[in-house]
Design an enzyme around this catalytic site. Structure first.
Site, mmCIF file in Angstrom:
data_model
loop_
_atom_site.group_PDB
_atom_site.id
_atom_site.type_symbol
_atom_site.label_atom_id
_atom_site.label_comp_id
_atom_site.label_asym_id
_atom_site.label_seq_id
_atom_site.Cartn_x
_atom_site.Cartn_y
_atom_site.Cartn_z
ATOM 1 C CG HIS A 23 45.316 -1.361 39.989
ATOM 2 N ND1 HIS A 23 45.494 -2.495 40.739
ATOM 3 C CD2 HIS A 23 46.530 -0.798 39.887
ATOM 4 C CE1 HIS A 23 46.760 -2.613 41.081
ATOM 5 N NE2 HIS A 23 47.406 -1.603 40.574
ATOM 6 C CG HIS A 79 56.286 -1.086 42.153
ATOM 7 N ND1 HIS A 79 56.323 -1.948 41.093
ATOM 8 C CD2 HIS A 79 54.969 -0.996 42.529
ATOM 9 C CE1 HIS A 79 55.090 -2.357 40.831
ATOM 10 N NE2 HIS A 79 54.250 -1.794 41.677
ATOM 11 C CD GLU A 81 50.902 -0.932 39.432
ATOM 12 O OE1 GLU A 81 51.343 -1.592 40.385
ATOM 13 O OE2 GLU A 81 49.744 -1.081 38.967
ATOM 14 C CG ASP A 83 50.843 3.128 41.997
ATOM 15 O OD1 ASP A 83 51.464 2.504 41.128
ATOM 16 O OD2 ASP A 83 50.524 2.620 43.090
ATOM 17 C CG HIS A 145 51.970 -5.967 43.023
ATOM 18 N ND1 HIS A 145 50.938 -5.784 42.138
ATOM 19 C CD2 HIS A 145 52.498 -4.740 43.213
ATOM 20 C CE1 HIS A 145 50.799 -4.504 41.844
ATOM 21 N NE2 HIS A 145 51.743 -3.839 42.481
ATOM 22 C CG ASP A 164 52.722 -1.448 45.611
ATOM 23 O OD1 ASP A 164 52.482 -0.258 45.896
ATOM 24 O OD2 ASP A 164 52.677 -1.892 44.446
ATOM 25 C CE1 TYR A 192 47.795 -1.738 48.313
ATOM 26 C CE2 TYR A 192 49.242 -3.554 48.900
ATOM 27 C CZ TYR A 192 49.001 -2.388 48.198
ATOM 28 O OH TYR A 192 49.978 -1.885 47.373
ATOM 29 C CG HIS A 225 49.940 2.710 48.019
ATOM 30 N ND1 HIS A 225 49.660 3.784 47.192
ATOM 31 C CD2 HIS A 225 50.370 1.719 47.197
ATOM 32 C CE1 HIS A 225 49.923 3.440 45.942
ATOM 33 N NE2 HIS A 225 50.355 2.203 45.923
#
Ligand code: FEO
Length: 395
Positions: A23, A79, A81, A83, A145, A164, A192, A225
């Site tokens: 991030h 998701h 995002e 990554d 999230h 996540d 996390y 992850h």
């Protein structure tokens, strides 16, 4: 690299051993991380998530070694995002018509990130996608999230692809929870949770209860992850329920920054007072100028109370303390008590500022704080120890 997760489910992601910041500079990854992508080769072939953009080419080349890309029937984007979606542009260059299953918010975000009019197929909780003898069931999990987040459950193999959720920034050549150091694993899990999921705790409880109400058998949780939960996957679900419920241990954490060690002396004397009052309480001290911010947040998460210390500078507080306060305000900790202390020369505003900001961040301050001028002498040190004792009594 790839390996079999179970039956026809294969891991096809990327282990990023070198990653130390995630991030941008927001999250420290002392042990690297992995971007987990899964290929399900049933009658129909589905690809769950991809990897971060810098690894896109490597990812697609690796995937081509495993399957003819044209045989991928469906892409599931749990998701959006970067990554997890970062390799989509490279992948979609090869298979531009392949449908991408995602939530409505997922499609919106992917369009915002990549400006491509891909073949989005919008799904919501309860929608299914048949792979032949097995099927994927989708469960949207908004704000866990991101607004787009969702889970996918594979029948037959009884695998929850949770993205996540339940993950960790942790690398190991052994990608399963029963093969890694348990202390390391759970430390990365709680870090996390503390740093990313704390503000969403009420939603975590609600979503877990919703998923449990489906009574789905669960053999594995494949996160996006870190390691895969195959040995008693319910254990991490139980941990999340515990953490989401205003978690705290019998710990007081003292976090401070200091210019000439006077505030540090105060911290150490207050800690001694706390221990004198109650030897069972774990007291931990961190100089914020020398401590990783995310590790500090993890300790705050574990604490029933914190004490924040800062010297006064230019009528304000030291920058590392200000940075932690900013972070804590966003994380919305609940049911934690707090106090503030600090040494000053002539104006001494720091304690009042910290008290106000702690209250604004949801902490309950239990006294007026403790201020001292210049270097604490023996009498002042005794006052610090008495303050520590009184702080414990006020909890
Ligand atoms: Fe791992 Fe929210 O991305």
């Amino acid at each position: 690299m790839s390996f079999t997760v179970k039956n026809n489910v294969h891991w096809v992601g990327k282990i990023d051993w070198e990653l130390r910041k995630f991030h941008g500079d927001e999250y420290s990854t002392h042990k690297g991380s992995s971007y987990n992508s899964y290929l399900i080769k049933e009658d129909k072939v589905a690809l769950i998530d991809t990897v971060w953009g810098p690894f896109a080419k490597e990812y697609v080349e690796n995937l081509e070694q495993i399957i003819d890309l044209k045989k991928i029937d469906y892409i599931v984007a749990c998701h959006s995002e970067n990554d997890h979606s970062g390799a989509l542009p490279e992948l979609m260059r090869h298979i531009p018509q392949t449908p991408i299953y995602c939530t409505k918010n997922g499609a919106k975000i992917l369009k915002g990130l990549y400006h491509q009019d891909w073949n989005f197929q919008i799904v919501k909780t309860g929608d299914t996608l048949s792979l032949g003898n097995k099927e994927l069931t989708f469960v949207s999990a908004p704000m866990l999230h991101w607004p787009d987040s969702m889970f996918a459950y594979l029948s037959g193999d009884e695998i929850l692809f949770s993205n996540d959720a339940f993950g960790q920034h942790y690398t190991s050549e052994f990608m399963f929870n029963d093969r890694v150091d348990q202390a390391e694993l759970f430390q990365e899990c709680i870090k996390y949770y503390a740093n990313i999921l704390t503000p969403f705790s009420p939603l975590v409880i609600k979503k877990i209860n919703e998923v449990l109400s489906f009574n789905l058998p669960l053999d594995m949780i494949c996160t996006s992850h870190g390691i895969i939960w195959r040995d008693n996957p319910a254990q991490i679900v139980e941990k999340y329920m515990e953490w989401a419920n205003n978690y705290q241990e019998n710990q007081i954490t003292i976090l401070y920054d200091t210019m000439w060690n006077s505030t540090r002396t105060m911290a150490e004397q207050i800690a001694a007072g706390i221990k004198e009052a109650d030897s069972q309480i774990a007291v931990k001290l961190y100089n914020l100028a020398k401590t990783d911010k995310n590790d500090a947040i993890t300790e705050v998460f574990k604490s029933k109370a914190i004490l924040l210390g800062s010297s006064t500078i230019n009528n304000g507080i030291l920058v590392h303390v200000a940075s932690l306060l900013e972070e804590m305000q966003g994380l919305k900790f609940k049911q934690k008590k707090a106090g503030a202390f600090g040494s000053y020369g002539w104006s001494g505003e720091a304690v009042k500022i910290m008290q106000e900001r702690l209250e604004k961040s949801g902490f309950e301050t239990i006294d007026q704080g403790l201020r001292m001028t210049w270097v604490p002498d023996e009498e002042s040190k005794l006052a610090c120890r008495e303050y520590g004792k009184a702080f414990v009594a006020g909890l």
